[in-house]
Design an enzyme around this catalytic site. Structure first.
Site, mmCIF file in Angstrom:
data_model
loop_
_atom_site.group_PDB
_atom_site.id
_atom_site.type_symbol
_atom_site.label_atom_id
_atom_site.label_comp_id
_atom_site.label_asym_id
_atom_site.label_seq_id
_atom_site.Cartn_x
_atom_site.Cartn_y
_atom_site.Cartn_z
ATOM 1 N N ALA B 65 0.850 -1.180 0.000
ATOM 2 C CA ALA B 65 0.000 0.000 0.000
ATOM 3 C C ALA B 65 0.885 1.229 0.000
ATOM 4 C CB ALA B 65 -0.896 0.004 1.234
ATOM 5 N N GLY B 66 0.407 2.254 -0.649
ATOM 6 C CA GLY B 66 1.182 3.484 -0.684
ATOM 7 C C GLY B 66 0.251 4.668 -0.758
ATOM 8 N N ASP B 493 13.082 5.404 -10.969
ATOM 9 C CA ASP B 493 12.837 4.857 -9.644
ATOM 10 C C ASP B 493 13.267 3.402 -9.564
ATOM 11 O OD1 ASP B 493 12.140 5.004 -7.033
ATOM 12 O OD2 ASP B 493 10.035 4.553 -7.346
#
Lengths: 341, 868
Positions: B65-66, B493
């Site tokens: 989750a973010g 990223d």
């Protein structure tokens, strides 16, 4: 692949053949016929010239009568109504200019609009909201995002009647736009191809250097090509770039030569020499470019078709009536509450 | 006439007034009505056609989750059925498969997204080598088919008739439409009721005459029967019992149900094969297809079945391109013969087709091998069934209220880029759902990631990752990165957590949320995102404040990952300086310190442009370090000179001389080794890595709770919104009530009023959730009421179990919801945040309890920065 057009989804998913495009359009046309069998009722208000019993005249001496625009008429059908296309093209340009958005993002917005309106009728949605949403989304995709509030307030100042104050309407619409686009968002434009071709022309064996004016002209021609959006749905970007270059180099210059000739029929020797040298330069340019075309293995049929369509566009543009399309949209969206069941 | 013209005059005067007011601003301006603002009719049309994520996928639990949302692990429902089914009747499978496909490609009436969804779905999950771009011809066909379908849909009589009577091939075209219409979703209970209602409502709008009406009823009855059968067959196949035909009609529906399931699954394989058939010449695909010998070179073990489906795909493209052609009708009728073997009218056709179907079962060598090999395909590991669904929220907690911000930049990037990209070493985007203000990106599932693997090796005690494995991982990462860079995309990223490894040992670079095209940039990279790359993997030029940077930043990150694979912990594990309140980008002192400690202080000689960087002055504040990398490498137990060399080249200070991805792939490390680089990361390992940890306590993918609270907020805050909602209500009401009238279901209308809030086609769970929007205290009652409705819709529902289970879950949820919305009413608008915080806390608690702790290490991994 986003790096190259040849492996892009633009080519694999969103490029039509003539037949498939016609089929798409016919389908939308049919659904429009079914959905809005009554067409559009507008109330005409023109300065009265002739007396007609059925029509009444108001105090200004204007003639007022109701007119039904049947659904089968060309008006307000994206595929047929050049008025509508030119108008919506300028809607995007207008909004973009206000916010100083780069042409690249606006071109993407134009493509989004064209793809969307290939599937959905103008009568079904709010064209102005669509324009705003297309610009909003294309800015995001082209990595120059606009704040939604700025964008919406700008759009609202341009078209206050049509744009709701609530920016969430745009974000909501964004979803439907992406859905219709099948979430294929990256678009390749002819601008790059144009620059590459120009670069290529500069090199051996062509050694053709285009002046700034030519490049500028070609650039604007590409901009205009978004009005005839078929070409963008049918052909690869380089076809459009080549066509626009052809028009600038071969057709336009011929025209200017003719002008010169007409102008200079009675003028002094100096300018005549001047034009003669110009003519020669142009002729040479054309020869080189034609050679380039011949050697390039570009699909000339597609190029010719694009040129043809561009010329047709300018013919339509001559008879462009902004007032009429504005009036129609006004009637469609503001005066016609029952149009959607 | 006179009266009319009077009216017109009146209107005219009104208009005049309005115009005058717009000009002079005296009286209120004429505004577009609500429909124009909200495009409500269009929206409801689209919403009713949309297929929900939950219809196609079953959420197993969430992975991570973010702030953006969550990543869920999910199972494809279609495929699940497929495999259970296969065990029972593999025999009929290949036959039906070969024919039913053209129809399935048509299945999605107007719902374009879903169509693409299905098609994408097929992208090579099983055969990652195969390029998945559909050929141009196929695509245009696909598009045209959707449209065609729209035309056909307007012809309900023929469709119904043909469906009931099973017309011969002349009707095949319309026929297949209905079949699909009816069988859109062969999955389960609620889905069926759902698809019924949608297809019904579609047809209802087009139907007016009483005769049509009757037919409609007939159709509906059949639908119900079929649905019932479907459920039966499902439950049966699940319990591994053989299917016993009961009555004629039932068995018909029965086989329909089955063949439908297969049809769906086959569709997947089909498109896979479509992508394959692309490589074949068109002319071949034009020729008669069914029994044509295949000359396609075979790529993988599965390729028998591939070639089989190739021939099918040919027939498909063929029939698509020539709508009236013989091959189409043939294939259609063929499909019917298999769909409904009992029907008498089919016997003729069946005889006609006998040779073909026989050929598949018995003699001709080619098709026989196909047939024999098709089960092989079905036995492929269940992994193919799994997907990772990344959910992006589009709502953000503002200071004042939860506002709906549209698609975030990162969702937009991920969506647009992943759609274009297709490489073995990138996570494959399978399909996209846009629904309920959220975006669901469905990716193929990868069981491991590098973070997890590194963790496995470093806990409880350090055990080196085998050299071969590192080499394979590195090569695959670099291959993926070079693909990205060749496509003018910066990943920005890269870190172990974003590099996935599938069970088959294929490395997949994931998470393109920060990725960006650097071709044709309208804005500089820096303007877009001030801070990129997770701090430990951030290149020195970024740390020194570079405004313009190059793909070399990704290679630095790869270098860091390389080092981490060797050393089993981040090589530059700095502490991140937090952003201050002014949102200026801080100088990352600690991170630079860490880098200097290992690599030494850069000089004018090693980094000529060093002095040009904005933060150059800061660099003089550090003490001088000597290059320490060889020591670091030896202390990590490394001996390979090539490794050290590649490490040096990847971790070069100067981005200009840092090695690029393509050259890195040619590095001696990969080319000069004792063994070739293996394609499978896990090659030669005698142990297995633990599977990804899944948190199953919260499978509420639709975030129904939040949605509720939001609706409340919106209604309170925004009158405009209220109107819109009302609009929606009335709209969908008319549809639903007409359904009720036509089907003679005794459904309480009041329930219906509630049930149609926004997306009428979200399955029943969602529908009931939107209920308590209207009244919090009564939410339970409403919910029960809805259950009734739901049950009625599913009338003779055999497998109520499934249903009830879901509803039970739901009750729980709703009770919590009503609480939170109560607090919302009292305390204001921060509900969403509170729920999120609670969820995060719960997640943390769960991960803390987990014995293995891959999630522990995640906890102290700094969050990546994203700012606009």
């Amino acid at each position: 692949m986003s790096g190259s057009y040849w492996t892009s989804t633009q080519r694999s998913k969103w490029q039509f053949t003539r037949q498939s495009l016609a089929r798409e359009r016919a389908c939308l046309w049919n659904t429009e016929l079914q959905q809005y069998p009554n067409g559009l009722n507008v109330i005409m208000d023109t300065p009265s010239k002739r007396d007609n019993n059925n029509n009444t005249t108001n105090s200004n001496g204007h003639q007022i009568y109701a007119k039904n625009i049947p659904i089968a008429a060309r008006d307000l059908h994206w595929s047929k109504d050049y008025n509508l296309r030119i108008y919506s093209y300028f809607l995007i340009m207008k909004l973009g200019r206000r916010l100083n958005i780069r042409q690249c993002a606006l071109a993407t917005a134009q493509i989004y609009m064209a793809r969307f309106l290939l599937k959905v009728s103008v009568r079904e949605i709010n064209l102005f909201l669509l324009v705003t949403t297309c610009v909003y989304l294309s800015c995001k995709v082209e990595e120059c995002p606009q704040y939604i509030r700025t964008l919406v307030s700008e759009a609202r100042s341009l078209w206050p009647e049509y744009i709701p104050p609530d920016p969430t309407k745009v974000t909501e619409f964004e979803f439907y736009l992406i859905e219709e686009l099948d979430s294929y968002l990256i678009v390749h434009h002819p601008y790059n191809s144009m620059e590459e071709i120009i670069k290529c022309l500069k090199q051996e064996p062509y050694n053709l250097k285009l002046n700034n004016e030519d490049i500028q002209n070609c650039w604007s021609l590409i901009n205009d090509s978004y009005i005839i959006n078929e070409v963008h749905l049918l052909y690869s970007p380089h076809i459009i770039a080549v066509s626009c270059l052809f028009i600038t180099i071969c057709l336009r210059n011929v025209k200017s030569i003719n002008n010169y000739n007409n102008m200079n029929s009675g003028v002094n020797e100096d300018s005549r020499n001047n034009t003669n040298s110009n003519m020669e330069i142009n002729k040479k340019k054309q020869e080189i470019f034609n050679r380039f075309l011949a050697e390039s293995q570009i699909n000339l049929e597609e190029v010719m078709d694009t040129i043809q369509q561009t010329i047709t566009l300018y013919e339509h543009w001559e008879s462009y009536q902004e007032v009429w399309i504005k009036f129609l949209l006004h009637a469609l969206y503001l005066r016609n509450p029952t149009k959607m069941n | 006439m006179q009266r009319i013209s009077n009216q017109h005059q009146q209107q005219m005067l009104n208009m005049k007034n309005a115009n005058a007011s717009t000009l002079h601003g005296k009286s209120p301006m004429l505004m577009a009505n609500n429909d124009v603002f909200t495009i409500a009719p269009y929206r409801s049309k689209k919403d009713s056609n949309r297929i929900s994520v939950l219809q196609k996928y079953e959420i197993i639990g969430y992975i991570a989750a973010g702030t953006y949302g969550k990543v869920y692990k999910a199972k494809s429902k279609v495929k699940a059925n497929y495999s259970t089914n296969n065990s029972n009747n593999t025999n009929s499978n290949s036959n039906i498969n070969s024919i039913t496909n053209p129809s399935s490609s048509n299945s999605l009436n107007g719902a374009l997204s879903s169509n693409s969804a299905l098609n994408d779905f097929l992208n090579p999950i099983r055969w990652p080598n195969v390029p998945s771009n559909n050929s141009k011809a196929n695509n245009s066909n696909k598009l045209s088919n959707i449209r065609e379908l729209g035309n056909n849909g307007s012809n309900p009589i023929t469709t119904t008739v043909s469906n009931n009577m099973i017309h011969p091939s002349s009707q095949s075209h319309s026929n297949r439409n209905t079949l699909i219409d009816m069988q859109k979703h062969p999955y389960g209970v609620d889905r069926n009721s759902n698809s019924n209602s949608t297809s019904l409502s579609n047809n209802l709008t087009q139907m007016k005459s009483p005769r049509k009406h009757q037919l409609q009823q007939l159709q509906f009855q059949q639908l119900q029967q079929q649905q019932q059968q479907l459920q039966q067959s499902q439950s049966q196949s699940q319990s591994q019992t053989q299917l016993q035909p009961q009555s004629q009609a039932q068995s018909q529906a029965h086989s329909q149900a089955h063949s439908q399931l297969q049809q769906q699954t086959q569709l997947q394989r089909q498109t896979q094969s479509q992508s394959q058939s692309q490589s074949q010449s068109r002319s071949q695909s034009q020729s008669q297809s069914q029994t044509q010998p295949q000359t396609q070179p075979q790529v993988r073990p599965q390729s028998h079945s591939q070639s089989q489906s190739q021939s099918q795909s040919q027939s498909q493209s063929h029939s698509q391109s020539q709508s009236q052609s013989q091959s189409q009708s043939q294939s259609q009728s063929h499909s019917h013969s298999h769909l409904q073997p009992q029907s008498q009218s089919q016997s003729l056709l069946r005889q006609q087709l006998q040779p073909q179907s026989q050929s598949q079962v018995q003699s001709p060598p080619q098709s026989q091998t196909n047939h024999q090999n098709s089960p092989h395909l079905h036995q492929s590991p269940p992994v193919n069934n799994l997907f990772a669904i990344k959910k992006f929220k589009t709502e953000r907690d503002g200071v004042e209220q939860v506002h709906y911000t549209g698609i975030s930049q990162s969702a937009c990037r991920e969506m647009s880029l992943c759609r274009e990209l297709n490489n073995k070493h990138l996570t494959k985007l399978v399909e996209i759902f846009l629904e309920r203000k959220s975006i669901y990106l469905v990716y193929e599932y990868a069981e491991h990631d590098l973070l997890q693997i590194i963790h496995f090796h470093s806990h409880p005690e350090k055990r080196m990752i085998p050299q071969r494995m590192i080499r394979s991982i590195m090569w695959q990462i670099l291959d993926g990165v070079s693909y990205l860079h060749q496509n003018w995309i910066l990943h920005r990223d890269l870190k172990p957590a974003n590099i996935m490894v599938t069970v088959d040992g294929v490395v997949k670079i994931g998470d393109l949320g920060l990725a960006r095209k650097f071709h044709n940039m309208v804005q500089t990279l820096y303007t877009g995102d001030k801070v990129v790359v997770t701090i430990w993997y951030r290149a020195p030029e970024l740390l020194l404040g570079a405004r313009h940077y190059t793909p070399a930043i990704d290679l630095w990150a790869v270098g860091c990952i390389f080092a981490e694979l060797i050393g089993l912990q981040p090589i530059f594990k700095g502490e991140e300086a937090k952003m201050d309140s002014k949102k200026t980008v801080p100088f990352q002192v600690n991170q630079i310190q860490r880098i200097l400690e290992v690599l030494g202080t850069p000089t004018q000689k090693t980094w000529p442009n060093l002095y040009k960087y904005p933060e150059f002055d800061q660099l003089s504040k550090f003490q001088k370090f000597r290059d320490n990398l060889p020591n670091w490498y030896h202390s990590a137990g490394g001996k390979d000179r090539n490794v050290l060399d590649l490490l040096y080249k990847l971790l070069r200070y100067d981005p200009i001389s840092r090695i690029d991805a393509i050259n890195a792939l040619d590095h001696d490390y990969f080319t000069n080794g004792h063994h070739p680089v293996c394609n499978n990361v896990f090659d030669g390992l005698n142990y297995k890595y633990p599977a990804r940890r899944i948190h199953t306590h919260d499978n509420d993918i639709m975030n129904l709770g939040n949605n509720n609270a939001n609706n409340n907020n919106n209604n309170n805050n925004n009158n405009n919104n209220n109107n819109n909602n009302n609009n929606n209500f009335t709209n969908s009401n008319s549809i639903s009530s007409s359904i009720i009238n036509n089907t003679n279901n005794n459904v309480n209308t009041s329930i219906n009023v509630n049930s149609n809030n926004m997306n009428s086609n979200i399955n029943s769970i969602n529908v009931s959730s939107s209920n308590n929007n209207s009244n919090n205290s009564n939410s339970h009652m409403h919910n029960h009421g809805n259950n009734h409705m739901h049950n009625n819709m599913n009338n003779i529902n055999n497998s109520m179990m499934n249903n009830n289970l879901k509803n039970k879950n739901f009750n729980q949820q709703i009770s919590t919801n009503s609480n939170t919305s109560a607090t919302a009413a009292l305390g204001g608008l921060g509900v969403n945040r509170r729920i999120l915080a609670a969820a995060a806390a719960a997640a943390a608690a769960v991960s803390g309890n987990n014995t293995g702790n891959s999630s522990d290490s995640r906890k102290y991994e700094p969050q990546r920065k994203r700012r606009r």
